[in-house]
Design a protein around this motif. Structure first.
Motif, PDB file in Angstrom:
ATOM      1  N   VAL A 238      20.665  10.886  28.046  1.00  0.00           N
ATOM      2  CA  VAL A 238      20.283  12.008  27.195  1.00  0.00           C
ATOM      3  C   VAL A 238      21.100  11.957  25.912  1.00  0.00           C
ATOM      4  O   VAL A 238      22.325  11.832  25.947  1.00  0.00           O
ATOM      5  CB  VAL A 238      20.543  13.350  27.925  1.00  0.00           C
TER       6      VAL A 238
ATOM      7  N   ALA B 167      22.448  14.043  23.096  1.00  0.00           N
ATOM      8  CA  ALA B 167      22.683  15.455  22.804  1.00  0.00           C
ATOM      9  C   ALA B 167      23.810  15.625  21.801  1.00  0.00           C
ATOM     10  O   ALA B 167      24.732  14.815  21.742  1.00  0.00           O
ATOM     11  CB  ALA B 167      23.023  16.189  24.097  1.00  0.00           C
TER      12      ALA B 167
ATOM     13  N   ALA C 163      26.148  18.986  19.733  1.00  0.00           N
ATOM     14  CA  ALA C 163      26.507  20.398  19.716  1.00  0.00           C
ATOM     15  C   ALA C 163      25.793  21.099  18.560  1.00  0.00           C
ATOM     16  O   ALA C 163      25.454  20.462  17.559  1.00  0.00           O
ATOM     17  CB  ALA C 163      28.020  20.543  19.562  1.00  0.00           C
TER      18      ALA C 163
ATOM     19  N   MET D 120      22.830  21.091  22.680  1.00  0.00           N
ATOM     20  CA  MET D 120      23.361  21.779  23.847  1.00  0.00           C
ATOM     21  C   MET D 120      24.752  22.325  23.555  1.00  0.00           C
ATOM     22  O   MET D 120      25.486  21.764  22.749  1.00  0.00           O
ATOM     23  CB  MET D 120      23.425  20.834  25.051  1.00  0.00           C
ATOM     24  N   ASN D 121      25.090  23.392  24.254  1.00  0.00           N
ATOM     25  CA  ASN D 121      26.439  23.945  24.146  1.00  0.00           C
ATOM     26  C   ASN D 121      27.363  23.196  25.110  1.00  0.00           C
ATOM     27  O   ASN D 121      26.903  22.334  25.866  1.00  0.00           O
ATOM     28  CB  ASN D 121      26.429  25.459  24.394  1.00  0.00           C
ATOM     29  N   PRO D 122      28.674  23.506  25.097  1.00  0.00           N
ATOM     30  CA  PRO D 122      29.610  22.784  25.975  1.00  0.00           C
ATOM     31  C   PRO D 122      29.293  22.907  27.478  1.00  0.00           C
ATOM     32  O   PRO D 122      29.687  22.057  28.262  1.00  0.00           O
ATOM     33  CB  PRO D 122      30.965  23.419  25.657  1.00  0.00           C
ATOM     34  N   GLU D 123      28.551  23.956  27.852  1.00  0.00           N
ATOM     35  CA  GLU D 123      28.171  24.133  29.258  1.00  0.00           C
ATOM     36  C   GLU D 123      26.899  23.359  29.604  1.00  0.00           C
ATOM     37  O   GLU D 123      26.334  23.528  30.682  1.00  0.00           O
ATOM     38  CB  GLU D 123      27.958  25.623  29.566  1.00  0.00           C
ATOM     39  N   ALA D 124      26.432  22.516  28.693  1.00  0.00           N
ATOM     40  CA  ALA D 124      25.236  21.688  28.854  1.00  0.00           C
ATOM     41  C   ALA D 124      23.958  22.521  28.958  1.00  0.00           C
ATOM     42  O   ALA D 124      22.970  22.103  29.542  1.00  0.00           O
ATOM     43  CB  ALA D 124      25.367  20.745  30.049  1.00  0.00           C
ATOM     44  N   GLU D 125      23.980  23.701  28.343  1.00  0.00           N
ATOM     45  CA  GLU D 125      22.798  24.547  28.282  1.00  0.00           C
ATOM     46  C   GLU D 125      21.952  24.117  27.089  1.00  0.00           C
ATOM     47  O   GLU D 125      22.470  23.954  25.978  1.00  0.00           O
ATOM     48  CB  GLU D 125      23.224  26.008  28.131  1.00  0.00           C
ATOM     49  N   LEU D 126      20.662  23.937  27.319  1.00  0.00           N
ATOM     50  CA  LEU D 126      19.755  23.528  26.250  1.00  0.00           C
ATOM     51  C   LEU D 126      19.538  24.691  25.280  1.00  0.00           C
ATOM     52  O   LEU D 126      19.085  25.762  25.682  1.00  0.00           O
ATOM     53  CB  LEU D 126      18.416  23.078  26.838  1.00  0.00           C
TER      54      LEU D 126
ATOM     55  N   ARG E 267      19.250  21.775  34.181  1.00  0.00           N
ATOM     56  CA  ARG E 267      19.932  20.592  33.634  1.00  0.00           C
ATOM     57  C   ARG E 267      18.922  19.660  32.962  1.00  0.00           C
ATOM     58  O   ARG E 267      17.863  19.381  33.521  1.00  0.00           O
ATOM     59  CB  ARG E 267      20.621  19.866  34.787  1.00  0.00           C
TER      60      ARG E 267
END
Length: 152
Positions: free
Chosen positions: A16, A18, A20, A43-49, A113
């Motif tokens: 992937v 990605a 920030a 994505m943010n640091p929490e791997a949220e799209l 995820r």
């Protein structure tokens, strides 16, 4: 067609791509050029799209608006309304989504995820490969070299 998007993701070795939301557009363009891809996920640091940034975004939202790619963060110009598909989605269903939603890239997600991003090029290639397989099977059948057994 019975192939799923999961089978397309398994063939990928590059993972992937990605960045920030605070990354600059120029970083995304550099990554897309180096990897020969048309989109990156944001994505943010929490791997949220959070969004997707595509070639189309570069043309319309950055160049079209006269923004400086080196000073514009992705969060200011990314596509926030992201259409995604689950990995068990069929290739035909995914093709319907890209057609209906007029998008070229679909994140593939499972349990919140991101597993990968499938492009319309990936989907078209899968459809063509399946059609070629079917055509070869039909040719074999018509010419008598089909592997099936006909009893007397």
């Amino acid at each position: 067609m019975s192939a799923t998007v999961r089978s397309l993701i398994k063939t990928r070795v590059d993972g992937v791509h990605a960045l920030a939301p605070q990354s600059m557009v120029s970083d995304a363009v550099d990554l897309m050029n180096r990897r020969n891809i048309g989109a990156v996920v944001v994505m943010n640091p929490e791997a949220e799209l959070l969004g997707v940034f595509t070639e189309r975004d570069v043309l319309r939202r950055v160049l079209g608006e006269g923004l400086d790619a080196a000073r514009t963060p992705l969060e200011a110009v990314m596509t926030r309304e992201v259409f995604w598909i689950p990995p068990d989605c069929s290739v035909d269903e995914a093709m319907a989504v890209v057609t209906e939603r007029n998008v070229r890239h679909l994140p593939v997600m499972e349990a919140g995820r991101v597993l990968g991003v499938i492009s319309v090029r990936d989907l078209t290639g899968a459809v063509v490969a399946h059609r070629e397989f079917e055509l070869n099977e039909l040719r074999s059948y018509v010419h008598g070299s089909y592997g099936g057994h006909v009893g007397s």
